[in-house]
Design an enzyme around this catalytic site. Structure first.
Site, PDB file in Angstrom:
ATOM      1  N   HIS A 148       0.856  -1.177   0.000  1.00  0.00           N
ATOM      2  CA  HIS A 148       0.000   0.000   0.000  1.00  0.00           C
ATOM      3  C   HIS A 148       0.891   1.225   0.000  1.00  0.00           C
ATOM      4  O   HIS A 148       1.790   1.352   0.835  1.00  0.00           O
ATOM      5  CB  HIS A 148      -0.907   0.024   1.228  1.00  0.00           C
ATOM      6  CG  HIS A 148      -1.918   1.127   1.206  1.00  0.00           C
ATOM      7  ND1 HIS A 148      -1.645   2.394   1.670  1.00  0.00           N
ATOM      8  CD2 HIS A 148      -3.201   1.157   0.749  1.00  0.00           C
ATOM      9  CE1 HIS A 148      -2.706   3.152   1.508  1.00  0.00           C
ATOM     10  NE2 HIS A 148      -3.676   2.432   0.957  1.00  0.00           N
ATOM     11  N   GLY A 149       0.668   2.117  -0.960  1.00  0.00           N
ATOM     12  CA  GLY A 149       1.481   3.317  -1.068  1.00  0.00           C
ATOM     13  C   GLY A 149       0.656   4.564  -0.915  1.00  0.00           C
ATOM     14  O   GLY A 149      -0.534   4.519  -0.547  1.00  0.00           O
ATOM     15  N   GLY A 197      -2.516   4.552  -2.942  1.00  0.00           N
ATOM     16  CA  GLY A 197      -3.424   3.417  -2.795  1.00  0.00           C
ATOM     17  C   GLY A 197      -2.686   2.093  -2.923  1.00  0.00           C
ATOM     18  O   GLY A 197      -1.463   2.022  -2.778  1.00  0.00           O
ATOM     19  N   ASP A 200       8.543  12.279  -5.845  1.00  0.00           N
ATOM     20  CA  ASP A 200       8.422  11.551  -4.578  1.00  0.00           C
ATOM     21  C   ASP A 200       9.559  10.554  -4.367  1.00  0.00           C
ATOM     22  O   ASP A 200       9.327   9.395  -4.020  1.00  0.00           O
ATOM     23  CB  ASP A 200       7.072  10.832  -4.522  1.00  0.00           C
ATOM     24  CG  ASP A 200       6.742  10.323  -3.116  1.00  0.00           C
ATOM     25  OD1 ASP A 200       7.256  10.919  -2.141  1.00  0.00           O
ATOM     26  OD2 ASP A 200       5.992   9.346  -2.995  1.00  0.00           O
TER      27      ASP A 200
END
Length: 684
Positions: free
Chosen positions: A87-88, A91, A214
């Site tokens: 899970h990031g 989502g 990111d």
């Protein structure tokens, strides 16, 4: 490519995809936060588990921590979902098989703004060209697809990527801490090797006009001996000023909210990733969310100054003060890596600079010529130092680059005349003319040119370099040290800059600081022979002759400056030794060095007489009847026994030879007189 052949990075075994599927895909309640306002959501109360779906009490935004896809779902009629991998921030990440292409493993990951059809269309269009990207350090993107969310009925967008079986850098770090304790970190050379690959990937993306946004250890996976950036769902075009900004606290640059993502903010994330992997960075999401702890508080930063400086430039609070791009940071990081490796195992790691040429000539060669009567062992004038330091390379794109290439063989006055009448006053012409004026002692002219250049190119690091050079040449040693230190902060991987800093500190009377910097340069690259002579001078200033001799001995036999270094070592061993600390061993070692080098007759005899004079002083200072430290038989020093009469005869012979080799009549007479004075007493 991992490690550039300089670092051995332990390979990571390929992980079977089926073994990576989560058996119970859940997001821990402690990690559930609203995607809009950041407030905790989905938390349990009074023993009742929190909801995995609902609305934020603070802002009303819907949240869902339940997988949108389940095993067996067929996405876009092509990708069969097998289960959840992780899970990031965007989502769930799913493993699937591609039914249309050899049943290959693929990864599905949700895109930003998936609840908004217009945003989804714009987002997919913006990223579509990434499917054409081909880079060894970037996960391959196969497709962009949509699938209806059974809960809401809305179309959800997914990015389809290759499956990379390995471990994320975060998992590699956690695995090490599980073995060695919570304060463990990855070896610094290994961390730098990872960062160089990440910078290559970012540089490629930036060339496509795309920002990754990111970067963090979670989003880079090592498989075998390769490193790949994954999770491209949050990328953003450089000209996009409207899309949602995605990032992670502790890695995201402080100016993001006001300026949005930029290349400078990408550089910041690389610096933060380096920091998190290389030392136990407590408080990196809180107290030090956008800053670094003091250098003295972190062992790896205290041991490796250049690495500390690199991190602080990469994460500078002002974006304009960071590295200009990924390529510049990578270039400096390679230099830092070489220095770190040399410091850790004692083996030099030479490399070619992209900014500086080689040293023009080693400092101090003339001063190593042996002279009697209290001459300094090693000496260096400030003007000589300024002229001998490496010179910044000419930018090949400069309009006058070809013209400047033909000037290097000319004398300084001719160069000044040619540059003043150059067909074009380009940036490189201005800088070279400033350097020539500095070397000619025309500091005022040089400063006027640098002022002119600074107005047109205010951010150019070479302004500080040449101002430091000017200050050094004219005795402003503290100013020179400050100027060079500022350049060091910007170019932490450059040996030439550290050499300049060392010279300035030495001239300013700070031998300990000079010794530290000279040592950093010399142990990394033995091509900088000036650093060896400078380190020897610094050791002498600190009263450590043995250390000075050891440094001079470390000039390799293959170097064309081995002989001058050995001459300096002989002089260092015997010259000015009135402190009573000279030993037989020092004398014999000096004699052996002198026997091993090839010199012209006059220089050899000058040195030989110095050694013999020191030997005679030592022997005469020994009390009558005192036991010999070497036993009954005296060892040989320059072909004679280490005994007073033998040494006197050797000195007499040497003085008479020098008298024959010397042209001035008064010098001949002086040597003859010294020969007569030193000869042993005889009846004739």
């Amino acid at each position: 490519m991992l490690g550039l052949g300089l670092v051995q990075v332990p390979p990571v075994r390929y992980r079977d995809p089926s073994a990576a599927i989560m058996t119970d895909p859940r997001v821990a309640e402690s990690k559930r936060y609203c995607g809009n306002c950041g407030e905790p959501v989905g938390r349990g109360r009074d023993g009742t588990p929190g909801r995995t779906e609902g609305f934020c009490r603070n802002c009303g935004t819907a949240f869902s921590f339940s997988p949108k896809l389940k095993p067996g779902d067929l996405v876009a009629g092509q990708y069969e979902v097998l289960g959840c991998l992780a899970h990031g921030g965007l989502g769930w990440i799913y493993l699937a098989r591609d039914r249309n292409v050899s049943q290959r493993w693929v990864v599905l990951k949700g895109l930003l703004d998936t609840g908004d059809t217009d945003a989804l269309t714009a987002s997919a269009a913006e990223r579509a060209h990434l499917a054409e990207a081909q880079h060894a350090n970037i996960v391959k993107i196969y497709n962009f697809v949509e699938h209806r969310d059974p809960r809401t009925g809305a179309m959800v967008g997914y990015i389809v990527m290759e499956y990379v079986g390995g471990q994320s850098l975060k998992d590699i770090l956690l695995e090490r801490r599980a073995l060695e304790g919570p304060n463990a970190a990855l070896p610094l050379p290994q961390v730098i090797a990872y960062a160089l690959e990440l910078l290559r990937a970012l540089d490629y993306l930036h060339g496509l006009g795309v920002l990754y946004c990111d970067l963090k250890p979670d989003n880079a996976i090592q498989s075998g001996d390769e490193l790949k950036l994954i999770d491209l769902g949050g990328v953003r075009g450089m000209d996009d000023h409207d899309s949602a900004i995605f990032g992670t606290v502790g890695y995201q640059a402080p100016e993001i909210a006001e300026r949005g993502p930029t290349i400078a903010s990408e550089i910041f994330t690389v610096g933060r990733t380096l920091a998190v992997l290389s030392f136990p960075f407590k408080g990196y999401t809180g107290t030090y969310a956008t800053t670094l702890p003091p250098r003295a508080d972190v062992d790896v930063l205290a041991r490796h100054e250049s690495y500390d400086r690199l991190l602080r430039r990469a994460t500078h609070p002002e974006p304009e003060q960071r590295f200009a791009d990924a390529d510049e940071m990578s270039d400096q990081l390679v230099g830092v890596l070489r220095e770190v490796l040399a410091a850790e195992d004692g083996q030099e790691r030479p490399g070619t600079s992209n900014l500086f040429g080689p040293e023009r000539y080693p400092l101090d060669l003339e001063a190593t010529a042996p002279e009697a009567d209290g001459a300094p062992i090693l000496a260096m004038t400030a003007a000589d130092a300024a002229a001998a330091l490496p010179v910044p390379l000419v930018d090949g794109a400069d309009p006058a680059a070809g013209f400047l290439a033909g000037l290097t063989a000319r004398g300084l006055p001719d160069m000044a005349n040619a540059l003043s009448n150059a067909p074009v006053r380009s940036p490189e012409v201005t800088l070279m003319l400033a350097r020539v004026h500095i070397e000619l002692g025309q500091g005022a002219k040089a400063r006027r040119l640098l002022d002119e250049f600074g107005k047109r190119h205010p951010g150019d690091w070479r302004i500080g370099w040449y101002r430091g050079l000017d200050a050094l040449a004219h005795g402003g040693f503290d100013e020179a040290a400050t100027r060079f230190d500022e350049v060091y902060a910007r170019k932490p991987g450059e040996a030439a800059v550290k050499l300049a800093c060392a010279v300035a500190h030495e001239q300013a009377g700070r031998p300990r600081e000079a010794a530290r910097l000279y040592d950093m340069v010399w142990r990394t690259d033995r091509a900088y022979v000036s650093a060896a002579f400078g380190l020897a001078r610094a050791h002498l200033a600190l009263g450590d002759r043995a250390a000075a001799i050891a440094v001079l001995d470390s000039v390799p036999p293959s170097s064309s400056f081995r002989v001058p270094a050995q001459v300096a070592a002989v002089a260092t061993a015997v010259r000015g030794r009135d402190d009573g600390r000279l030993t037989d061993r020092d004398l014999l070692a000096a004699g052996q060095r002198l026997d091993a080098v090839r010199l012209d007759p006059e220089r050899r005899e000058l040195l030989a007489t110095e050694v013999c004079e020191a030997a005679l002083r030592l022997l005469r200072a020994r009390p009558p009847g005192a036991p010999r430290p070497y036993g009954a038989s005296a060892p040989q020093l320059l072909g004679v026994a280490l005994a007073e009469d033998d040494v006197r005869r050797r000195l007499e012979r040497g003085y008479r030879e020098l008298a024959g080799l010397t042209r001035p009549r008064d010098a001949k007479a002086a040597f003859v007189n010294r020969a007569n004075a030193v000869r042993p007493r005889t009846l004739l």
